[in-house]
Design a protein around this motif. Structure first.
Motif, PDB file in Angstrom:
ATOM      1  N   THR A 193       0.866  -1.177   0.000  1.00  0.00           N
ATOM      2  CA  THR A 193       0.000   0.000   0.000  1.00  0.00           C
ATOM      3  C   THR A 193       0.898   1.220   0.000  1.00  0.00           C
ATOM      4  O   THR A 193       1.729   1.390   0.898  1.00  0.00           O
ATOM      5  N   VAL A 194       0.749   2.033  -1.022  1.00  0.00           N
ATOM      6  CA  VAL A 194       1.591   3.218  -1.205  1.00  0.00           C
ATOM      7  C   VAL A 194       0.832   4.446  -0.718  1.00  0.00           C
ATOM      8  O   VAL A 194      -0.188   4.815  -1.301  1.00  0.00           O
ATOM      9  N   PRO A 195       1.310   5.089   0.358  1.00  0.00           N
ATOM     10  CA  PRO A 195       0.643   6.293   0.854  1.00  0.00           C
ATOM     11  C   PRO A 195       0.954   7.503  -0.026  1.00  0.00           C
ATOM     12  O   PRO A 195       1.872   7.473  -0.834  1.00  0.00           O
ATOM     13  N   ALA A 196       0.180   8.554   0.187  1.00  0.00           N
ATOM     14  CA  ALA A 196       0.399   9.819  -0.521  1.00  0.00           C
ATOM     15  C   ALA A 196       0.800  10.885   0.489  1.00  0.00           C
ATOM     16  O   ALA A 196       0.408  10.827   1.654  1.00  0.00           O
ATOM     17  N   ASN A 197       1.576  11.856   0.035  1.00  0.00           N
ATOM     18  CA  ASN A 197       1.897  12.988   0.917  1.00  0.00           C
ATOM     19  C   ASN A 197       0.707  13.948   0.922  1.00  0.00           C
ATOM     20  O   ASN A 197      -0.341  13.658   0.334  1.00  0.00           O
ATOM     21  N   ALA A 198       0.842  15.080   1.567  1.00  0.00           N
ATOM     22  CA  ALA A 198      -0.262  16.039   1.694  1.00  0.00           C
ATOM     23  C   ALA A 198      -0.747  16.561   0.347  1.00  0.00           C
ATOM     24  O   ALA A 198      -1.881  17.024   0.225  1.00  0.00           O
ATOM     25  N   CYS A 199       0.068  16.456  -0.680  1.00  0.00           N
ATOM     26  CA  CYS A 199      -0.298  16.945  -2.015  1.00  0.00           C
ATOM     27  C   CYS A 199      -0.909  15.843  -2.878  1.00  0.00           C
ATOM     28  O   CYS A 199      -1.251  16.091  -4.028  1.00  0.00           O
ATOM     29  N   GLY A 200      -0.983  14.625  -2.348  1.00  0.00           N
ATOM     30  CA  GLY A 200      -1.513  13.518  -3.133  1.00  0.00           C
ATOM     31  C   GLY A 200      -0.471  12.811  -3.980  1.00  0.00           C
ATOM     32  O   GLY A 200      -0.792  11.961  -4.798  1.00  0.00           O
ATOM     33  N   VAL A 201       0.798  13.167  -3.803  1.00  0.00           N
ATOM     34  CA  VAL A 201       1.897  12.561  -4.547  1.00  0.00           C
ATOM     35  C   VAL A 201       2.334  11.306  -3.792  1.00  0.00           C
ATOM     36  O   VAL A 201       2.436  11.329  -2.566  1.00  0.00           O
ATOM     37  N   PRO A 202       2.587  10.183  -4.505  1.00  0.00           N
ATOM     38  CA  PRO A 202       2.957   8.965  -3.785  1.00  0.00           C
ATOM     39  C   PRO A 202       4.292   9.078  -3.053  1.00  0.00           C
ATOM     40  O   PRO A 202       5.209   9.724  -3.523  1.00  0.00           O
ATOM     41  N   ILE A 203       4.338   8.433  -1.904  1.00  0.00           N
ATOM     42  CA  ILE A 203       5.587   8.288  -1.162  1.00  0.00           C
ATOM     43  C   ILE A 203       6.108   6.916  -1.554  1.00  0.00           C
ATOM     44  O   ILE A 203       5.510   5.895  -1.219  1.00  0.00           O
ATOM     45  N   THR A 204       7.203   6.889  -2.290  1.00  0.00           N
ATOM     46  CA  THR A 204       7.715   5.648  -2.887  1.00  0.00           C
ATOM     47  C   THR A 204       7.906   4.555  -1.850  1.00  0.00           C
ATOM     48  O   THR A 204       8.540   4.752  -0.820  1.00  0.00           O
ATOM     49  N   THR A 205       7.325   3.386  -2.144  1.00  0.00           N
ATOM     50  CA  THR A 205       7.502   2.194  -1.321  1.00  0.00           C
ATOM     51  C   THR A 205       8.543   1.318  -1.971  1.00  0.00           C
ATOM     52  O   THR A 205       8.460   1.031  -3.166  1.00  0.00           O
ATOM     53  N   VAL A 206       9.542   0.905  -1.189  1.00  0.00           N
ATOM     54  CA  VAL A 206      10.642   0.087  -1.706  1.00  0.00           C
ATOM     55  C   VAL A 206      10.411  -1.348  -1.288  1.00  0.00           C
ATOM     56  O   VAL A 206      10.162  -1.636  -0.114  1.00  0.00           O
ATOM     57  N   LEU A 207      10.472  -2.254  -2.261  1.00  0.00           N
ATOM     58  CA  LEU A 207      10.352  -3.688  -2.003  1.00  0.00           C
ATOM     59  C   LEU A 207      11.641  -4.372  -2.392  1.00  0.00           C
ATOM     60  O   LEU A 207      12.225  -4.084  -3.447  1.00  0.00           O
TER      61      LEU A 207
END
Length: 155
Positions: free
Chosen positions: A135-149
């Motif tokens: 699940t990739v969250p978004a910052n306050a602007c709706g831009v994704p916060i990159t999830t590293v796998l």
């Protein structure tokens, strides 16, 4: 009749002695350091057009990847073959692009600008397929916060 030189000297000394405290006070006040703004150690140079310390990209601009996947075997060999990682999020699906990574081969990245829930399918010839969810969250602007796998392949 002109005043005597000693009388002029006395008059000048009287003027100096009257104004000396005022002149001294002005010099003292004028030399005092006044802090107008707190110094900030991370503040960059004033608008020089380049990035200074403490400055950077606007977190509301750009389209960072939602997912960044490192695909490696048990020995740590990193696989950078195209078409290795497929991302799915609802009706959205794409093959991740291979992006070079300094000193560590590459990363498979996708979902640029799209936060959300992802299923990540990894397929490399000679290894068992792997699947992960994120699940990739978004910052306050709706831009994704990159999830590293980090995906470790097994034969």
């Amino acid at each position: 009749m002109a005043p005597s030189p000693s009388r002029c000297y006395d008059r000048d000394m009287l003027l100096v002695s009257r104004f000396l405290p005022l002149v001294s006070l002005m010099a003292l006040v004028g030399c005092r350091n006044i802090v107008v703004e707190d110094a900030r150690p991370d503040a960059g140079p004033a608008d020089t057009g380049g990035e200074g310390e403490g400055e950077g990209e606007d977190p509301c601009e750009g389209q960072p990847p939602a997912i960044s996947v490192r695909v490696a075997d048990a020995d740590g060999f990193v696989y950078c073959d195209p078409n290795t990682v497929r991302l799915t999020s609802g009706d959205f699906a794409e093959v991740a692009v291979v992006v070079p990574e300094d000193n560590d081969g590459c990363r498979h990245q996708g979902g640029f600008g799209r936060p959300g829930s992802y299923t990540v399918d990894v397929t490399v010839t000679g290894f068992a397929p792997k699947q992960a969810t994120a699940t990739v969250p978004a910052n306050a602007c709706g831009v994704p916060i990159t999830t590293v796998l980090n995906v470790t392949l097994v034969p």
